[in-house]
Design a protein around this motif. Structure first.
Motif, PDB file in Angstrom:
ATOM      1  N   GLY A  17      35.002  47.687  47.951  1.00 51.51           N
ATOM      2  CA  GLY A  17      35.325  46.830  46.809  1.00 51.51           C
ATOM      3  C   GLY A  17      34.116  46.371  46.013  1.00 51.51           C
ATOM      4  O   GLY A  17      34.254  45.819  44.919  1.00 51.51           O
ATOM      5  N   TYR A 163      41.703  40.203  42.026  1.00 52.05           N
ATOM      6  CA  TYR A 163      42.677  40.781  42.966  1.00 52.05           C
ATOM      7  C   TYR A 163      44.094  40.443  42.541  1.00 52.05           C
ATOM      8  O   TYR A 163      45.022  41.223  42.766  1.00 52.05           O
ATOM      9  CB  TYR A 163      42.381  40.305  44.401  1.00 52.05           C
ATOM     10  N   PRO A 168      40.987  46.520  42.815  1.00 55.50           N
ATOM     11  CA  PRO A 168      40.660  46.601  44.245  1.00 55.50           C
ATOM     12  C   PRO A 168      39.223  46.175  44.559  1.00 55.50           C
ATOM     13  O   PRO A 168      38.441  46.952  45.097  1.00 55.50           O
ATOM     14  CB  PRO A 168      40.885  48.086  44.552  1.00 55.50           C
ATOM     15  N   THR A 171      37.651  41.035  47.541  1.00 53.58           N
ATOM     16  CA  THR A 171      38.660  40.133  48.091  1.00 53.58           C
ATOM     17  C   THR A 171      39.990  40.856  48.341  1.00 53.58           C
ATOM     18  O   THR A 171      40.670  40.600  49.329  1.00 53.58           O
ATOM     19  CB  THR A 171      38.878  38.943  47.136  1.00 53.58           C
ATOM     20  N   LYS A 172      40.311  41.758  47.439  1.00 53.20           N
ATOM     21  CA  LYS A 172      41.547  42.540  47.606  1.00 53.20           C
ATOM     22  C   LYS A 172      41.476  43.375  48.888  1.00 53.20           C
ATOM     23  O   LYS A 172      42.439  43.454  49.646  1.00 53.20           O
ATOM     24  CB  LYS A 172      41.726  43.440  46.387  1.00 53.20           C
TER      25      LYS A 172
END
Lengths: 221, 221, 245
Positions: A17, A163, A168, A171-172
């Motif tokens: 990410g 997110y 993506p 955190t996602k």
């Protein structure tokens, strides 16, 4: 619960990410720079008629939560026929809000420019635009460096909101990972470490630029 | 226009829930502003400690919590704690997470103000025989607080806006309630726009209050 | 024909007459020193001459042409007048060399090499070429004043204005500035210097113009003005200056 998942594996999975986190941060920061410069420049060059609009802009965009504006742009605008892609939604929320803050930073920096130097430039025969371009603008950038760093840091820290619109970023990845492993402590701790690392790298980059381009008495820290 | 009347009807119908949510938003904002303020003073006091060890711990605390996105901190507590058998309510998580975060910011503001003070005054107090805590309470803190009023009230505004993040950990505050309104009639844009207006109005109230406070308490320079 | 000829110049600021009918002539090669108490309008006069301030009425002829009109190319006029400010007003974000080359590059459209050669020539002439890469914050007040003068000279101005060139300097550095002005005079540079520093005035000229309440009260040798003048204002100004020495 996968017991075999070590800290390194967590970092490796989260790392997917990082690129998006950086992309969101850079996109929103650039938008903010553009907006901030436009506002500060318009104000400085004396288009008086614009001032009330600029005041309203900076007041409104500093008064709305990032998340509310993001939802308004991403989930709200399609309802009135405007579809906005996720990254652009981030730029139009976080970027525009941050731009309002940067405009204030730039305004303060412009006020720090010595009026005697402007008078000297005027008496040299420079036009208003030349004075802005060669004297005020370069000094403004240097004076506002600490405020700019603050603002970019703040953009980085609000970037996890991406997110919620399906980007993506780190955190996602963490949310997905937590859902399958239930090891929230290690995962979010690792996320914190990653953001801290990005923050430090950003700071080092700024220090480098500062040392390269700043006149000695204009160093930020 | 019928769209608007549907939206208005839903708004009126769900008004008790919305007002309840607004109450929770204000409650959370008030609590974290207070706890963040008090913990901020403690952190600031410790940052002046003669012990190098304590000072470096505090420096670490401040930079960790300022460098970490708020939402990640909330997720860390919310999804991490159950792993250790501790289940906290969204409200408790929000208060804990915000307090650590806000305290770090407030301590940083107080430190900045403290750097601008004349050290001679503390020296004079020491020469008169005051102890460390007395000097802090009677000389340092009153001055530093007054100098930091703009930054501290600004933090309260940030707290109000950031409290909207708490809905991401299922705390049913104002913004969460407004999403419910939107979900019942699919008028997302109107719901978010209305939310933005409410936040803007609340921010304006805090701005007015803080101006009154500044006029009253700020030190003449 | 005088280089600058001021006739009946008036400047009002919101009803207040700061300049009340000034008549003044500056010839090529002149070093004209204008003195007077603070608030007498000296700085305003200087700023009217290059239209940093718009005069209310009267005429200013520069090389025979009236420059108070609306159709005058003010920026071209300003480029032909070097201006040295009391606080030096060096550009903080530029090195010494860049301070001097800026106008050459952006206003004269010189190439970088040409501009640097010209700038270094002026810096050498004033003995500060060795500081070319330093920033304003890294050099002394006297050195700053030299850079400011080099910046003005680089544009090959027809005349150089000095606005209180020593007011921000200690006596030793003031002496340096006086030497500098004398050096320029020997090189036949036309100069107009506004100051209330009697010591500086004595070091660079024996004649001064005395300005008070917006008019030229006297134009005479300093010795005459210092010796119990009949005008009480002149007497006060010059005798206090004598005591000050």
């Amino acid at each position: 619960m996968s017991e075999s998942l070590g800290m390194l594996d967590i970092f490796a999975l989260l790392a997917n990410g990082i690129g998006f986190t950086v992309l969101v941060t850079v996109t929103c920061s650039l938008t903010a720079m553009l907006v901030g410069l436009l506002i500060a420049g318009t104000r400085r060059l004396g288009f008086r008629a614009m001032n009330p609009f600029l005041d309203v802009y900076t007041y409104v965009f500093r008064g709305i939560p990032v998340l509310v504006l993001l939802f308004m742009v991403y989930f709200g605008l399609p309802g009135i026929g405007i579809k906005v892609p996720p990254l652009m939604a981030m730029a139009l929320s976080l970027g525009l809000i941050s731009g309002a803050y940067l405009a204030e930073v730039f305004r303060g920096a412009l006020n720090a420019v010595d009026p005697a130097e402007l008078l000297a430039a005027e008496s040299m025969g420079m036009s208003r635009l030349q004075i802005f371009r060669y004297i005020e603008f370069p000094q403004m950038l240097r004076f506002s460096l600490p405020g700019m760093v603050n603002e970019f840091t703040s953009v980085l820290k609000y970037s996890p909101f991406a997110y919620t619109v399906g980007i993506p970023e780190i955190t996602k990845q963490a949310i997905a990972l937590t859902a399958t492993t239930l090891r929230g402590t290690e995962i979010y701790f690792a996320v914190g470490v990653l953001y801290f690392a990005i923050f430090k790298i950003l700071l080092m980059a700024v220090k480098f630029i500062e040392r390269r381009y700043c006149a000695p008495d204009m160093l930020a820290s | 226009m019928s769209d608007w009347s549907i939206f208005r009807d839903d708004l009126i119908e769900q008004m008790p829930l919305i007002l309840g949510g607004l109450g929770k938003t204000l409650e959370l904002t008030a609590i974290i502003s207070l706890t963040g303020f008090l913990l901020g003073i403690v952190v600031f006091y410790l940052s002046l400690s003669p012990s190098r060890f304590v000072r470096s711990i505090i420096r670490g605390y401040i930079s960790f919590f300022i460098g970490m996105p708020l939402i990640v901190l909330l997720f860390l507590i919310y999804y991490g704690m159950p792993q250790w058998g501790i289940s906290l309510s969204p409200f408790t998580v929000a208060v804990l997470g915000f307090t650590f975060n806000v305290a770090a910011y407030n301590a940083a503001y107080l430190t900045t103000a403290h750097n601008g003070l004349d050290p001679v005054e503390a020296e004079a107090a020491r020469a008169q025989g005051f102890n460390r805590l007395q000097i802090f309470k009677l000389i340092t803190l009153p001055q530093v607080l007054r100098l930091s009023i703009p930054a501290l009230t600004n933090q309260v505004i940030c707290n109000l806006k950031d409290s909207s993040v708490a809905f991401l950990i299922q705390y049913t505050e104002f913004f969460a309630r407004m999403q419910e309104v939107a979900a019942t009639n699919f008028q997302f844009f109107k719901a978010y726009f209305f939310s933005a207006l409410v936040y803007l109005a609340l921010v304006s109230l805090i701005v007015l209050a803080s101006r009154a406070l500044e006029r009253r308490y700020i030190l003449p320079t | 024909m005088p280089l600058i000829s001021v006739h009946n110049l008036v400047k009002e600021f919101s009803g207040q007459r700061v300049l009340n009918g000034i008549n003044l002539e500056v010839y090529e090669g002149d070093l004209k020193v204008v003195m007077g108490p603070s608030g007498c309008g000296k700085s305003t006069l200087l700023r009217c001459l290059n239209r940093l301030i718009e005069p209310t009425s009267g005429t200013i002829h520069f090389r025979g042409q009236d420059i108070t009109g609306a159709d005058v190319d003010i920026r071209a006029l300003r480029q032909s007048i070097g201006f040295v400010f009391q606080q030096f007003a060096l550009y903080r974000h530029l090195s010494v060399l860049d301070n001097v080359t800026l106008a050459l590059l952006k206003l004269r459209g010189m190439s970088k090499a040409e501009a640097e050669e010209k700038a270094l020539h002026e810096l050498n002439r004033l003995g500060i070429a060795t500081h070319r890469d330093k920033y304003p914050s890294q050099i002394s007040g006297g050195q700053k004043q030299r850079v400011a003068l080099a910046r003005a000279l680089a544009m090959d101005p027809v005349v150089i204005f000095f606005d209180e060139p020593t007011s921000a300097l200690d006596p030793v550095m003031s002496r340096e500035v006086a030497d500098l002005i004398n050096q320029m005079r020997a090189e036949n540079v036309t100069m107009l210097c506004v100051t209330h520093d009697l010591r500086l005035a004595r070091q660079i000229s024996d004649r001064v113009v005395f300005l008070d309440e917006g008019v030229v009260k006297a134009e005479d040798t300093i010795d005459h003005l210092c010796n119990a003048h009949s005008d009480s204002k002149i007497n006060d100004f010059f005798s206090s200056g004598v005591r000050g020495q």
